[in-house]
Design an enzyme around this catalytic site. Structure first.
Site, PDB file in Angstrom:
ATOM      1  N   TYR A  10       0.829  -1.204   0.000  1.00 35.00           N
ATOM      2  CA  TYR A  10       0.000   0.000   0.000  1.00 35.00           C
ATOM      3  C   TYR A  10       0.865   1.255   0.000  1.00 35.00           C
ATOM      4  CZ  TYR A  10       0.880   1.013   4.973  1.00 35.00           C
ATOM      5  OH  TYR A  10       1.471   1.336   6.174  1.00 35.00           O
TER       6      TYR A  10
ATOM      7  N   LYS B 249       6.401  -1.877   2.014  1.00 33.88           N
ATOM      8  CA  LYS B 249       5.217  -1.257   2.620  1.00 33.88           C
ATOM      9  C   LYS B 249       4.055  -2.247   2.488  1.00 33.88           C
ATOM     10  CE  LYS B 249       3.264   3.359   3.250  1.00 33.88           C
ATOM     11  NZ  LYS B 249       3.339   3.394   4.683  1.00 33.88           N
TER      12      LYS B 249
ATOM     13  N   GLU C  54      12.582   2.424  13.874  1.00 35.88           N
ATOM     14  CA  GLU C  54      11.644   3.492  13.501  1.00 35.88           C
ATOM     15  C   GLU C  54      10.476   3.480  14.483  1.00 35.88           C
ATOM     16  OE1 GLU C  54       9.959   2.746   9.578  1.00 35.88           O
ATOM     17  OE2 GLU C  54       9.837   0.605   9.955  1.00 35.88           O
TER      18      GLU C  54
ATOM     19  N   LEU D 292      11.191   1.358   6.969  1.00 27.51           N
ATOM     20  CA  LEU D 292      10.610   1.828   5.713  1.00 27.51           C
ATOM     21  C   LEU D 292      11.353   3.084   5.248  1.00 27.51           C
ATOM     22  CD1 LEU D 292       8.072   1.282   3.842  1.00 27.51           C
ATOM     23  CD2 LEU D 292       7.092   3.261   4.983  1.00 27.51           C
TER      24      LEU D 292
HETATM   25  N1  PDD Z   1       2.885   5.040   7.397  1.00 26.65           N
HETATM   26  N2  PDD Z   1       7.580   3.722   8.845  1.00 26.65           N
HETATM   27  C1  PDD Z   1       6.413   3.065   8.907  1.00 26.65           C
HETATM   28  C2  PDD Z   1       6.395   1.709   9.522  1.00 26.65           C
HETATM   29  C3  PDD Z   1       5.243   3.665   8.406  1.00 26.65           C
HETATM   30  O1  PDD Z   1       4.073   2.980   8.451  1.00 26.65           O
HETATM   31  C4  PDD Z   1       5.309   4.975   7.859  1.00 26.65           C
HETATM   32  C5  PDD Z   1       4.104   5.687   7.311  1.00 26.65           C
HETATM   33  C6  PDD Z   1       6.551   5.623   7.823  1.00 26.65           C
HETATM   34  C7  PDD Z   1       6.717   6.999   7.232  1.00 26.65           C
HETATM   35  O2  PDD Z   1       6.681   6.971   5.826  1.00 26.65           O
HETATM   36  P1  PDD Z   1       6.186   8.229   4.986  1.00 26.65           P
HETATM   37  O3  PDD Z   1       6.992   9.403   5.453  1.00 26.65           O
HETATM   38  O4  PDD Z   1       6.491   7.876   3.589  1.00 26.65           O
HETATM   39  O5  PDD Z   1       4.713   8.405   5.267  1.00 26.65           O
HETATM   40  C8  PDD Z   1       7.666   4.960   8.314  1.00 26.65           C
HETATM   41  C9  PDD Z   1       1.668   5.540   6.814  1.00 26.65           C
HETATM   42  C10 PDD Z   1       1.451   6.992   6.971  1.00 26.65           C
HETATM   43  C11 PDD Z   1       0.489   4.675   7.264  1.00 26.65           C
HETATM   44  O6  PDD Z   1       0.716   3.477   7.403  1.00 26.65           O
HETATM   45  O7  PDD Z   1      -0.612   5.183   7.436  1.00 26.65           O
END
Ligand code: PDD
Length: 287
Positions: free
Chosen positions: A32, A146, A178, A202
């Site tokens: 996703y 992801k 993270e 991620l």
């Molecule tokens: N998640 N690490 C994880 C495990 C995440 O699920 C996310 C973001 C990030 C940050 O990635 P980005 O800056 O590209 O949004 C890091 C999204 C927002 C979610 O699962 O809703």
């Protein structure tokens, strides 16, 4: 009524149905993206679509749409919420077939996308900072994908919420990875530090932008291992994600972080981030 995209069609949310044999439902076999939209413009659309491609390749699933097909599909989708700040969620699963762990032959992927108004980051969080809890990273070893299989992230975020915190910060073998749904930064004696990108985390789109903005502003940035000791002694801790932007953490478990208020480097980089968002909204970077 909310209009969503499912397998080539735009339709009302209540009419969007998938099979109970969908492998996303049975196995979490899918990937996703979450992409913010400010005004009429996507926030870093191409990097999000490139990460999608990377996740799909990692799970051996061919991207069902080309880059330009994704762009036009998502542009049509956001027009249904015209002009609002939105978060586009898109998901691709391997499709539906009789339950068997191995990939089925000749199967069509399920492609789904929806867009919801983005929840603004609460002003209180920006003024006072947020609380985080420290937890063991219980997730699998392919966190660079992801994946929609998010049960460990869900359990970790829920533990944070039940402790009155906004996020769980994760440690694997004594090293910071993270947050449950965010990337992490610390400030140590004026240097902005974030863990090196590898399969334990991620590759965040917000993380990349923060590094870009901080470097342009002359802030020294390092990508390296962060130990528990580094974390506990940090002057500032931040969490970054597309939906929560850059969040200053001012309490870690029961311990105050730095001054107990959002730090000066956070203020500097957050200001640049907010300016960048406004530039996106004004159409400076296009779609
Ligand atoms: N998640 N690490 C994880 C495990 C995440 O699920 C996310 C973001 C990030 C940050 O990635 P980005 O800056 O590209 O949004 C890091 C999204 C927002 C979610 O699962 O809703």
């Amino acid at each position: 009524m909310s209009i969503v995209y499912l397998n080539g069609k735009f339709l009302p949310l209540v009419e969007a149905k998938i099979s109970v044999l969908d492998r996303g439902f049975l196995f979490g076999d899918g990937v996703y993206e979450v992409i913010p939209v400010y005004g009429k413009y996507f926030f870093r659309l191409i990097p999000h679509l490139q990460r999608l491609e990377y996740s799909l390749q990692a799970i051996k699933l061919k991207n069902p749409l080309s880059l330009s097909q994704w762009q036009s599909t998502l542009q049509q989708l956001i027009r249904f919420n015209n002009g609002l700040d939105q978060a586009v969620y898109l998901q691709i699963t391997r499709g539906s077939a009789p339950r068997d762990h191995a990939f089925p032959q000749k199967i069509e992927p399920t492609i789904f996308a929806m867009s919801n108004p983005i929840k603004p980051v609460p002003e209180k969080w920006r003024i006072e900072g947020v609380t985080a809890v420290l937890r063991e990273d219980i997730r699998w070893k392919y966190c660079h994908i992801k994946s929609v299989a998010l049960l460990s992230n869900v359990l970790l975020r829920q533990e944070a919420v039940e402790s009155g915190a906004q996020e769980a910060i994760l440690l694997r073998d004594g090293q910071l990875t993270e947050g449950a749904a965010s990337n992490i930064f610390i400030v140590q004696k004026g240097v902005l530090v974030t863990p090196v990108e590898d399969s334990s985390l991620l590759s965040g789109i917000t993380r990349d932008l923060v590094l870009e903005l901080a470097t342009e502003a002359g802030i020294l940035c390092e990508e390296r291992i962060i130990s528990t000791k580094d974390l506990l002694q940090a002057d500032e801790i931040w969490l970054t994600s597309s939906t929560r932007e850059i969040l200053p953490v001012t309490r870690l478990d029961d311990v105050q972080v730095g001054s107990g208020f959002p730090g000066v480097i956070w203020q500097q980089v957050d200001k640049l981030y907010q300016e960048y968002k406004e530039q996106v909204r004004s159409g400076l970077y296009g779609n």
